[in-house]
Design an enzyme around this catalytic site. Structure first.
Site, PDB file in Angstrom:
ATOM      1  N   ARG A   1     -15.155  14.446 -32.909  1.00  0.00           N
ATOM      2  CA  ARG A   1     -14.470  15.529 -32.195  1.00  0.00           C
ATOM      3  C   ARG A   1     -14.999  16.831 -32.796  1.00  0.00           C
ATOM      4  O   ARG A   1     -14.373  17.486 -33.593  1.00  0.00           O
ATOM      5  CB  ARG A   1     -12.951  15.436 -32.358  1.00  0.00           C
TER       6      ARG A   1
ATOM      7  N   PHE B   1     -20.760  13.675 -24.803  1.00  0.00           N
ATOM      8  CA  PHE B   1     -20.361  12.789 -25.904  1.00  0.00           C
ATOM      9  C   PHE B   1     -20.114  11.361 -25.449  1.00  0.00           C
ATOM     10  O   PHE B   1     -20.203  10.424 -26.238  1.00  0.00           O
ATOM     11  CB  PHE B   1     -19.110  13.336 -26.609  1.00  0.00           C
TER      12      PHE B   1
ATOM     13  N   LYS C   1      -1.794   7.191 -22.482  1.00  0.00           N
ATOM     14  CA  LYS C   1      -1.317   7.590 -23.800  1.00  0.00           C
ATOM     15  C   LYS C   1       0.207   7.565 -23.849  1.00  0.00           C
ATOM     16  O   LYS C   1       0.791   6.804 -24.587  1.00  0.00           O
ATOM     17  CB  LYS C   1      -1.821   9.005 -24.126  1.00  0.00           C
TER      18      LYS C   1
ATOM     19  N   PHE D   1      -8.668  20.637 -23.906  1.00  0.00           N
ATOM     20  CA  PHE D   1      -9.111  19.252 -24.086  1.00  0.00           C
ATOM     21  C   PHE D   1     -10.393  19.103 -23.262  1.00  0.00           C
ATOM     22  O   PHE D   1     -10.576  19.823 -22.276  1.00  0.00           O
ATOM     23  CB  PHE D   1      -8.034  18.234 -23.657  1.00  0.00           C
ATOM     24  N   THR D   2     -11.266  18.188 -23.671  1.00  0.00           N
ATOM     25  CA  THR D   2     -12.608  18.092 -23.059  1.00  0.00           C
ATOM     26  C   THR D   2     -12.556  17.987 -21.534  1.00  0.00           C
ATOM     27  O   THR D   2     -13.179  18.776 -20.815  1.00  0.00           O
ATOM     28  CB  THR D   2     -13.368  16.873 -23.623  1.00  0.00           C
TER      29      THR D   2
ATOM     30  N   TYR E   1       0.845  -1.197   0.000  1.00  0.00           N
ATOM     31  CA  TYR E   1       0.000   0.000   0.000  1.00  0.00           C
ATOM     32  C   TYR E   1       0.880   1.247   0.000  1.00  0.00           C
ATOM     33  O   TYR E   1       0.614   2.208  -0.699  1.00  0.00           O
ATOM     34  CB  TYR E   1      -0.908   0.001   1.244  1.00  0.00           C
TER      35      TYR E   1
HETATM   36  N1  F0G Z   1      -5.026  15.502 -21.883  1.00  0.00           N
HETATM   37  C1  F0G Z   1      -5.012  15.124 -23.163  1.00  0.00           C
HETATM   38  C2  F0G Z   1      -4.236  15.917 -24.171  1.00  0.00           C
HETATM   39  C3  F0G Z   1      -5.715  13.976 -23.560  1.00  0.00           C
HETATM   40  O1  F0G Z   1      -5.703  13.608 -24.839  1.00  0.00           O
HETATM   41  C4  F0G Z   1      -6.430  13.226 -22.592  1.00  0.00           C
HETATM   42  C5  F0G Z   1      -7.203  12.050 -22.960  1.00  0.00           C
HETATM   43  C6  F0G Z   1      -6.417  13.674 -21.264  1.00  0.00           C
HETATM   44  C7  F0G Z   1      -5.694  14.809 -20.938  1.00  0.00           C
HETATM   45  C8  F0G Z   1      -7.160  12.951 -20.189  1.00  0.00           C
HETATM   46  O2  F0G Z   1      -6.523  11.765 -19.896  1.00  0.00           O
HETATM   47  O3  F0G Z   1      -8.197   9.984 -20.486  1.00  0.00           O
HETATM   48  O4  F0G Z   1      -6.252   9.496 -18.984  1.00  0.00           O
HETATM   49  O5  F0G Z   1      -8.138  10.891 -18.195  1.00  0.00           O
HETATM   50  N2  F0G Z   1      -7.484  11.744 -24.145  1.00  0.00           N
HETATM   51  C9  F0G Z   1      -8.210  10.565 -24.570  1.00  0.00           C
HETATM   52  C10 F0G Z   1      -8.518  10.648 -26.039  1.00  0.00           C
HETATM   53  C11 F0G Z   1      -9.427  10.262 -23.762  1.00  0.00           C
HETATM   54  O6  F0G Z   1      -9.192   9.728 -26.531  1.00  0.00           O
HETATM   55  O7  F0G Z   1      -8.069  11.543 -26.749  1.00  0.00           O
HETATM   56  P1  F0G Z   1      -7.322  10.452 -19.360  1.00  0.00           P
END
Ligand code: F0G
Length: 487
Positions: free
Chosen positions: A394, A460, A271, A137-138, A85
């Site tokens: 997108r 989305f 990623k 980013f979303t 842990y």
């Molecule tokens: N920042 C960027 C530039 C991203 O592309 C993503 C995720 C995140 C933050 C958030 O990271 O998903 O680990 O919580 N991008 C994915 C995509 C979801 O499909 O482009 P996460």
């Protein structure tokens, strides 16, 4: 160590063909189902590709998040994970990897990228603050707004042009950045954010030169600089390829230089290092202390941060692999192949080819579908029906509604066809090009979509839609007329 090279190999006829510089040692069977079954799956999924079951999908190009192929070294590292842990050796190995690859001493693990965004937003944004950035980013925007911040996009004039030969469309416009600080006052700028391989505008990189200039502004006004490093490997590769000064640099040097400009670096390990999880790192103990206890509250103890120790081990190895040009060039070189072939066929795609995926311009592809009927969502649904390829919308579906309940129309309507690292082969890529081209030739058959069930936040992901007419049936009929019983 053998020197790594790019997967972009020149053939004797002069053509640039991406070659898989890996061998496939474990495989997963895919299913290419008949077109009627794909239509039924799309209907069941509410015309939202997030709602599909992978058993109905042939090529899953939704995202690279958590879907990059893991290496033999990553898989084997998981076996030595140290279950604890607190104080797990797995964490210290990962911490060491972050220190070596990103050059930051203080490391916090989190369960994924948006968890880092939650921690950073809670720690550094106060109500009424603005956060200037190259593009949102979303999940970033959602967390910043939840904490009372306002996102200001200060991209260059070139950033949203679909067809361009500008190599760094992800750059920040420095004049606009200075303008933001003058207008709002430095105390109301929570921090400046730069996103590597800017996701929502087509995986477009920024240059080192631009980072240097952003750093100067940050220093001039005493503002913190945050780097979203989720797609930093590919951005570093583009710097090597497109920025003269770095053509002979090692990727590891470019990565260290990029991170050196930022006060805080965060990443989605789903990623950047082809596993799960994420992290935040900094060289400032003071900044680290502002975030540390939030990690304990939201993620878990500071030596696992919501991840399994196996994931942490694979993350450490994945971070080192991000310095390997062969690994990080794989996805961009396949994307460039797809973009170049589609461009030759006249299909509207974002150029120059970027990171993460091939981005198709849905507004140009479907000029007869108004933005209020979500052309990028419609294109994603149509492509799945005629090919079994799952892409991601997108565009406006990924946007939000304003206070009056009207759609905030997206700057660009893109269908993203992701190329997770080392997952797809060249013949699969050729299939993608062929089916997108067939759809382009039959584009007048594709209509719009309308929401039937619309979540208030990040709609989305779980939203459901339906076609505005019976266009999917007509599309299937044309597909059958052209392909017969072939899938
Ligand atoms: N920042 C960027 C530039 C991203 O592309 C993503 C995720 C995140 C933050 C958030 O990271 O998903 O680990 O919580 N991008 C994915 C995509 C979801 O499909 O482009 P996460």
């Amino acid at each position: 160590m053998t020197k790594s090279c790019s997967t972009e190999i020149k053939f004797s006829n002069g053509q640039k063909i991406p070659v898989e510089l890996h061998k496939v040692r474990m495989v997963q069977k895919l299913h290419l189902k008949p077109v009627e079954e794909r239509l039924a799956a799309m209907e069941k999924g509410g015309y939202n590709t997030f709602q599909l079951n992978t058993k109905d999908i042939f090529l899953d190009m939704l995202t690279d998040s958590g879907t990059n192929a893991m290496s033999d070294n990553q898989i084997s590292s998981m076996l030595r994970a140290d279950d604890a842990y607190a104080g797990s050796q797995s964490f210290y190995r990962m911490e060491e990897a972050v220190r070596e690859v990103f050059g930051k001493h203080w490391v916090l693990p989190v369960h994924q990228g948006r968890a880092a965004e939650n921690i950073i937003s809670q720690a550094f944004i106060k109500k009424g603050d603005v956060i200037p950035m190259n593009y949102h980013f979303t999940t970033t925007k959602a967390h910043m707004e939840l904490n009372g911040g306002e996102v200001l996009e200060i991209f260059t004039d070139e950033a949203l042009k679909i067809k361009s030969d500008v190599p760094f469309k992800g750059n920040i416009d420095i004049k606009k950045l200075e303008g933001v600080v003058e207008k709002y006052g430095k105390d109301n700028v929570a921090f400046i954010r730069m996103e590597a391989s800017t996701n929502l505008i087509g995986g477009q990189p920024f240059s080192i030169q631009n980072m240097r200039e952003v750093r100067k502004v940050a220093d001039k006004y005493g503002i913190m600089f945050v780097l979203d490093a989720s797609l930093i490997g590919e951005n570093a590769y583009f710097i090597k390829k497109r920025e003269e000064e770095f053509k002979n640099a090692e990727i590891s040097e470019i990565l260290l230089l990029m991170c050196s400009f930022a006060d805080v670096v965060y990443f989605s390990s789903r990623k950047v290092s082809s596993t799960r999880g994420g992290g935040i790192c900094t060289n400032s103990e003071e900044l680290f202390m502002k975030m540390r206890d939030l990690v304990v509250l939201f993620e878990g103890f500071v030596t696992y941060g919501g991840m399994s120790v196996r994931e942490i081990e694979a993350m450490a190895v994945g971070l080192y692999e991000t310095t390997d040009e062969t690994v990080i060039s794989q996805s961009p070189s396949f994307i460039e192949y797809a973009v170049t072939e589609l461009d030759k066929l006249g299909v509207p795609v974002v150029t120059p080819a970027g990171a993460l995926g091939c981005h198709v311009d849905a507004m140009d592809f479907l000029p007869h579908v108004p933005q209020s009927e979500y052309p990028a969502g419609a294109l994603a649904a149509a492509l799945f029906i005629i090919s079994g390829i799952r892409g991601m919308e997108r565009g406006t579906i990924s946007s939000v509604r304003d206070a009056e309940g009207n759609d905030v129309l997206a700057d660009v309507e893109l269908l993203r066809l992701a190329f997770p690292r080392r997952v797809f082969t060249l013949s699969q890529t050729m299939y993608v090009v062929d089916r997108v081209n067939w759809l382009y030739k039959n584009r007048e058959l594709v209509g719009g979509l309308v929401f039937t069930d619309e979540p208030a936040v990040l709609r989305f992901f779980n939203g459901r839609l339906k076609p505005t007419s019976d266009w999917p049936t007509k599309l299937v009929a044309k597909f059958k007329a052209d392909f017969g019983d072939s899938l």
